[in-house]
Design a protein around this motif. Structure first.
Motif: not given
Length: 451
Positions: A32-42
């Motif tokens: 979940i943390a990885a997905i949040l980081v990727i979404i923020l990066g996008m």
């Protein structure tokens, strides 16, 4: 965009807190943390992950927003480490199936003069196997021998099982293929298989770890000497096949050979080990004439949790690294040391031991390697001094508590199944002195060689 680094840090802190509090759900939290980081990066191109200027200029278009997703999966996640770990787990499972480690251990026990030496020899053998085989697999390989010996001696197997876990954790640091932290370190530092033995014409991490192993063997001989000095004969067990041993040797020598090949292709080692693992599975299915269900069971029982745990950690720590937070931390730590090489060395070593005694050392290693290197460069030192201190402290520090490493948890489960529930205080009785003695011995040689 500057505040995004603190958002990523907050995500990482919450993730770590949840992982510590709820170990059984750790993959969910890292994912979940990885997905949040990727979404923020996008959403904020260039705010977290580095983006080339020509793509960043297209900020309002899909390529700029999608780059973070592609960058995270192709560049931030270290697929070479994932492939090495996956292939080596398959070979380790086949190695257990072959009964070769049990045969070798039986020969050692039969050749020992008394039980004290026999017990230390089994622990040393555990360490040797763990140099090339994943720690949990090593404990599972050696546990039957340890339990059989304890039954003959009519003693509580708890401390012997602790010995198996801590010795496997110790030696797992010695080579590129021994444990995920070593693979991660090798990938980050650009170390080949041979660099773990000699680097820049100086003895490297392998020999530093062996100093700790010798100190550990002396400690355990003193610890187990009270169990008597009668010779114990082991009961031989037939070898199923020598093929997994051949695969293991091919993996070891293959990785050594690949280290001499200079290429820009990043996945040579990982593909080699993965192919050997696949060959092993085909041998298991067709030569050993196992059913498709048997093969599926073996694959299913591999440590997939660690694989997915690593994927999430790579993304989150990659986000922290690319926002510049680790460089800020390195400057902070370098400032604390006041420019003292010895103080910096001790701080990294001690902090690594304490943290790794309670937290999985994989995310800690990933996060701290750039910090250790930056500290060394800031102080104009050889980066190996601090990076090796980080590796030694974090891997040996996992022996401090029963929750510091996966092998420890496995060992606790085995003795509980045998009717000897392990108490936290019981582990500390062995884990604390063993960690202090072995880490001190390894650190002294490290300082002499690389300071």
């Amino acid at each position: 965009m500057e505040q995004l680094k603190w958002v990523v840090l907050a995500i990482a802190v919450v993730m770590y807190a949840l992982v510590i509090a709820f170990q059984k759900k750790k993959v969910w939290f890292t994912s979940i943390a990885a997905i949040l980081v990727i979404i923020l990066g996008m959403i904020f191109p260039g705010g977290i992950f580095s983006i080339p200027e020509d793509i960043l200029a297209l900020e309002g278009s899909a390529p700029a927003h999608m780059y973070s997703l592609v960058h995270a999966f192709l560049d931030i996640i270290n697929w070479n480490v994932i492939l090495i770990y996956l292939g080596s787990m398959i070979i380790a499972a086949l190695f257990i199936y072959s009964k070769v480690p049990v045969k070798i251990a039986d020969a050692i026990v039969s050749g020992c003069k008394n039980t004290g030496i026999a017990m230390v020899a089994i622990l040393a053998m555990t360490g040797i196997i763990s140099i090339f085989v994943e720690n949990v697999a090593t404990v599972l390989v050696m546990a039957p021998i340890a339990l059989a010996l304890c039954k003959k001696l009519k003693i509580d197997p708890t401390f012997f099982m602790i010995g198996l876990a801590v010795m496997s954790n110790l030696e797992g640091t010695a080579t590129l293929v021994g444990d995920p932290p070593s693979m991660i370190f090798a990938s980050y530092a650009g170390y080949s298989f041979n660099d773990f033995f000699v680097h820049q014409n100086t003895l490297s991490i392998f020999f530093i770890v062996q100093t700790g192993m010798l100190a550990g063997c002396i400690f355990f001989y003193c610890f187990f000497a009270k169990n008597g000095k009668n010779k114990i004969e082991s009961e031989g067990e037939p070898v199923v096949s020598w093929v997994p041993l051949v695969l293991l040797l091919l993996m070891i020598f293959g990785l050594a050979g690949v280290s001499f090949i200079h290429t820009s292709f990043e996945y040579t080692s990982g593909i080699l080990v993965a192919i050997l693992g696949l060959i092993g599975l085909l041998w298991y299915k067709f030569v050993q004439k196992k059913s498709a269900d048997d093969v599926r069971t073996m694959v299913k029982e591999l440590d997939w949790e660690t694989i997915f745990f690593l994927l999430g950690i790579f993304v989150v720590i990659g986000g922290i690294r690319e926002t510049g937070l680790l460089n800020d931390f390195a400057v902070f730590l370098a400032g604390i040391t006041g420019g003292s090489k010895l103080l910096g060395f001790v701080i990294i070593l001690v902090v690594s031991i304490v943290i790794s005694g309670f937290v999985d050392n994989v995310p800690y290693i990933i996060a701290m390697l750039p910090v250790a290197e930056s500290m060394a460069k800031t102080m104009e030192l050889k980066p190996e001094l601090f990076m090796f201190a980080l590796l030694v402290g974090s891997c040996l520090g996992g022996n401090l508590t029963p929750f510091g490493a996966s092998a420890n948890i496995v060992a606790m489960g085995i003795v509980k199944k045998e009717g000897y529930p392990m108490k936290f205080s019981g582990w500390l009785k062995v884990g604390v002195p063993f960690t202090l003695i072995t880490t001190t011995a390894a650190a002294l040689l490290l300082w002499v060689l690389w300071s």
